[in-house]
Design a protein around this motif. Structure first.
Motif, short mmCIF file in Angstrom:
data_model
loop_
_atom_site.label_atom_id
_atom_site.label_comp_id
_atom_site.label_asym_id
_atom_site.label_seq_id
_atom_site.Cartn_x
_atom_site.Cartn_y
_atom_site.Cartn_z
N GLN A 9 18.70 15.29 -62.73
CA GLN A 9 17.82 16.43 -62.50
C GLN A 9 16.72 16.43 -63.55
O GLN A 9 16.95 16.01 -64.69
CB GLN A 9 18.59 17.75 -62.58
CG GLN A 9 19.63 17.93 -61.52
CD GLN A 9 20.40 19.23 -61.73
OE1 GLN A 9 20.00 20.12 -62.46
NE2 GLN A 9 21.54 19.34 -61.07
N LEU A 10 15.55 16.92 -63.17
CA LEU A 10 14.51 17.20 -64.14
C LEU A 10 14.67 18.66 -64.52
O LEU A 10 14.69 19.54 -63.65
CB LEU A 10 13.12 16.96 -63.56
CG LEU A 10 12.67 15.52 -63.48
CD1 LEU A 10 11.30 15.42 -62.83
CD2 LEU A 10 12.65 14.86 -64.85
N GLU A 11 14.81 18.92 -65.79
CA GLU A 11 15.05 20.27 -66.28
C GLU A 11 13.77 20.80 -66.92
O GLU A 11 13.27 20.24 -67.88
CB GLU A 11 16.19 20.24 -67.30
CG GLU A 11 16.62 21.58 -67.78
CD GLU A 11 17.77 21.49 -68.78
OE1 GLU A 11 18.45 22.52 -68.94
OE2 GLU A 11 17.98 20.44 -69.41
N SER A 12 13.26 21.86 -66.36
CA SER A 12 12.08 22.51 -66.91
C SER A 12 12.55 23.69 -67.74
O SER A 12 13.06 24.67 -67.21
CB SER A 12 11.16 22.98 -65.77
OG SER A 12 10.00 23.56 -66.30
N VAL A 13 12.41 23.56 -69.05
CA VAL A 13 12.85 24.61 -69.98
C VAL A 13 11.67 25.04 -70.82
O VAL A 13 10.58 24.47 -70.74
CB VAL A 13 14.01 24.11 -70.89
CG1 VAL A 13 15.24 23.78 -70.06
CG2 VAL A 13 13.59 22.93 -71.72
N ASP A 14 11.89 26.04 -71.64
CA ASP A 14 10.87 26.49 -72.57
C ASP A 14 10.33 25.29 -73.35
O ASP A 14 11.09 24.41 -73.77
CB ASP A 14 11.49 27.51 -73.53
CG ASP A 14 10.50 28.00 -74.57
OD1 ASP A 14 9.63 28.81 -74.19
OD2 ASP A 14 10.60 27.54 -75.72
N ARG A 15 9.02 25.24 -73.54
CA ARG A 15 8.36 24.10 -74.19
C ARG A 15 8.98 23.79 -75.55
O ARG A 15 9.24 22.63 -75.88
CB ARG A 15 6.87 24.38 -74.33
CG ARG A 15 6.08 23.27 -74.96
CD ARG A 15 4.59 23.64 -74.99
NE ARG A 15 3.81 22.71 -75.75
CZ ARG A 15 3.31 21.59 -75.29
NH1 ARG A 15 3.54 21.24 -74.03
NH2 ARG A 15 2.59 20.80 -76.05
N ALA A 16 9.25 24.80 -76.35
CA ALA A 16 9.82 24.58 -77.69
C ALA A 16 11.21 23.95 -77.60
O ALA A 16 11.55 23.06 -78.38
CB ALA A 16 9.87 25.88 -78.48
N VAL A 17 12.00 24.38 -76.63
CA VAL A 17 13.34 23.81 -76.43
C VAL A 17 13.21 22.35 -76.02
O VAL A 17 13.92 21.48 -76.54
CB VAL A 17 14.12 24.61 -75.37
CG1 VAL A 17 15.42 23.90 -75.00
CG2 VAL A 17 14.40 26.02 -75.87
N ALA A 18 12.32 22.06 -75.08
CA ALA A 18 12.12 20.69 -74.63
C ALA A 18 11.70 19.79 -75.78
O ALA A 18 12.20 18.67 -75.93
CB ALA A 18 11.08 20.64 -73.51
N ILE A 19 10.80 20.27 -76.61
CA ILE A 19 10.34 19.47 -77.75
C ILE A 19 11.48 19.27 -78.74
O ILE A 19 11.66 18.16 -79.27
CB ILE A 19 9.11 20.13 -78.41
CG1 ILE A 19 7.91 20.03 -77.46
CG2 ILE A 19 8.80 19.48 -79.76
CD1 ILE A 19 6.70 20.82 -77.90
N ASP A 20 12.28 20.29 -79.00
CA ASP A 20 13.43 20.16 -79.92
C ASP A 20 14.43 19.13 -79.41
O ASP A 20 14.91 18.28 -80.16
CB ASP A 20 14.13 21.50 -80.12
CG ASP A 20 13.36 22.45 -81.02
OD1 ASP A 20 12.39 22.00 -81.68
OD2 ASP A 20 13.70 23.64 -81.05
N VAL A 21 14.77 19.20 -78.12
CA VAL A 21 15.74 18.26 -77.55
C VAL A 21 15.16 16.84 -77.58
O VAL A 21 15.83 15.89 -77.99
CB VAL A 21 16.12 18.66 -76.11
CG1 VAL A 21 16.93 17.56 -75.43
CG2 VAL A 21 16.88 19.97 -76.11
#
Length: 159
Positions: A9-21
């Motif tokens: 799956q492509l997971e669209s999350v908060d930008r800051a969370v995506a950058i952290d991960v």
């Protein structure tokens, strides 16, 4: 029994969370070609989507964030700017399945293709395999357009 990928799956999350991960994944890979997940240029709509995989192997069944893709969306086109899968999850078909999902994402934005750039031999070898389900067209020095438009796919099959 080998490791297999049951679902992607492509997971669209908060930008800051995506950058952290994404940053965490990159920090665990000293050979990564990327130094950051996004460039944070004000003029560009740069989105980071996480790659979520349901994985099964000997004595293992897990769902994990195994990579990310950063896309740049402009008025005229979409560019797949960064595409990353963590080393221990490579060669399981994740990239190819993710590209299929990415084509759906791009289609929802109103496009039938997206652009990539491969500046290293290893990257080009990766894209040759990963983009098998797309019609591929040269789009400049080291750049290609991956199309999933029905007419492009049909003309590719006839060639």
């Amino acid at each position: 029994m080998s490791v297999s990928v049951l679902d992607i799956q492509l997971e669209s999350v908060d930008r800051a969370v995506a950058i952290d991960v994404g940053t965490s994944l990159l920090q665990n890979d000293p050979d990564s070609p990327f130094h950051s997940v996004v460039d944070d240029q004000d003029m560009i709509d740069e989105r980071c989507l996480l790659i979520l995989a349901d994985i099964e192997g000997p004595e293992l069944r897990t769902t994990a964030r195994v990579g990310f893709c950063t896309v740049r969306v402009c008025d005229e086109f979409v560019e797949l700017y960064r595409f990353y899968v963590a080393p221990h999850f490579r060669r399981l078909g994740i990239a190819r399945k993710t590209l299929a999902l990415l084509s759906e994402y791009v289609s929802n934005e109103g496009f039938t293709d997206f652009y990539i750039e491969a500046t290293k031999k290893e990257a080009l070898e990766f894209w040759v395999v990963a983009a098998e389900d797309f019609a591929v067209f040269p789009a400049g020095h080291m750049k290609w357009r991956l199309s999933f438009a029905p007419e492009d796919l049909q003309s590719r099959e006839q060639s």
